[in-house]
Design a protein around this motif. Structure first.
Motif: not given
Length: 382
Positions: A19-20, A22-23, A26, A294-295, A297-300, A302
């Protein structure tokens, strides 16, 4: 969770470091779209997105097969529909309103190509002649089309071939080589023209190998010899080679290379670096960094951010009359993109989560793998 368990017993939950990654990918894509593409390699980040998609879809299918002995294709496609369409429909609503507001002639194919995932073919073969800025707001959906073409076909392929793992691996290997050969054929036949480059960049049959690399590595990592594969990927020589491949893909500027081998070099590089990040015993601190809240959250966000940052950019281009990144441009694009992303995720997508879980989606994150495991291969049930 020990590393051997991570390798041989995939679960349906998230791997936080992925997920990190991916963030970060993005963020790179968004910044490149905001005019920093000459500094930040958005194309590399997009290929990373494709790779992770292939890796995760294969991991989830293996997990489901291990639990149930089969794959529920109906539930899989319903989950994909519920994952993608709520935000997509919201984006299309906003886009149609924008296109109408600026007085552009509107064609049904604009919506149909977006709804039914053939936008990448539409922009090359079917787009009518019109002022270019009219419907660029929807062109971000080309990459979603590439992914969904693969997602439609791959579960069927998995059902057919997973019990015959060598044939499955061979099929995917032939696939990545065949796509490279097809890119080479197009470049050799038509030359490095603007149209050839644009075509190779957007078509499913020239870009899907990045997803296939992810599928291949997931099959290897979660297979009977997964521990041995991870040990080889973790070797310093392998990691060094991966960085060299990625560096060549970024800095060697020959046009023929960039539209053919560049994508393959990146797929091979990710095939080593992603498993190393997930499972290398000495990279625990890096895994923790990629698992930062925080990463995640960005991934969620994305998917929503990917869709709506482009909406903000498109509106800013129209209102400012320029593609130059100015303060005025940013004051329009950034708030619109962020606001729509948050509204989409928290107002629409999160409301669908319970329904997605009903069809087998497991959205509980999984913590990063333990960095001090013993690598013991254990056959995965097939």
């Amino acid at each position: 969770m020990s590393l051997s368990t991570s390798i041989t017993r995939p679960t349906s939950s998230y791997l936080l470091p992925l997920d990190g990654i991916r963030a970060i990918a993005l963020i790179m894509v968004v910044l490149s779209h905001f005019g920093l593409g000459h500094i930040i390699p958005g194309g590399l980040a997009l290929n990373c997105f494709f790779f992770i998609s292939g890796f995760l879809i294969t991991r989830l299918l293996i997990s489901e097969h291990n639990r149930t002995g089969t794959i529920n294709l109906k539930n899989f496609y319903i989950r994909r529909f519920l994952r993608l369409y709520p935000a997509l429909l919201f984006m299309l609503l906003i886009s149609v309103c924008f296109i109408g507001a600026i007085g552009c002639e509107f064609h049904a194919q604009e919506i149909l190509s977006s709804l039914f995932y053939y936008r990448n073919y539409f922009v090359i073969y079917l787009r009518p002649i019109q002022p270019l800025d009219c419907t660029l707001i929807l062109d971000i959906l080309w990459s979603l089309a590439v992914e969904e073409h693969f997602y439609i076909a791959f579960p069927l392929l998995f059902v057919l071939l997973f019990r015959h793992r060598p044939a499955f691996l061979c099929f995917l290997t032939v696939g990545v080589i065949g796509i490279l050969a097809w890119r080479q054929y197009l470049m050799t036949t038509y030359g490095p023209t603007e149209l050839t480059i644009y075509t190779i960049y957007h078509l499913t049959e020239t870009r899907a190998d990045a997803i296939m690399y992810g599928c291949l590595i997931s099959l290897l990592a979660y297979g009977p010899t997964g521990a041995g594969f991870i040990q080889r990927a973790n070797h310093s020589i392998s990691i060094g080679l991966a960085f060299i491949l990625l560096a060549i893909s970024l800095f060697y500027r020959d046009l023929a290379f960039r539209e053919t081998f560049r994508y393959s070099f990146q797929g091979l590089g990710f095939s080593i670096l992603v498993p190393a990040l997930l499972f290398h015993p000495r990279l625990e601190k890096l895994r923790q960094w990629f698992s930062a809240p925080w990463l995640l959250t960005v991934a969620q966000l994305s998917y929503s951010l990917y869709l709506f940052h482009w909406v903000g950019i498109s509106i800013a281009r129209y209102l400012t009359g320029s593609e130059r990144i100015t303060v005025e441009y940013l004051l329009i694009a950034v708030p619109i993109g962020l606001t729509l992303s948050v509204v989409s995720y928290y107002g629409i997508e999160k409301r669908i989560l319970k329904l997605r879980k009903h069809y087998g989606s497991n959205l509980k994150p999984e913590s990063a793998p333990d960095a001090t495991p013993a690598l013991q291969p254990q056959p995965i049930r097939s």
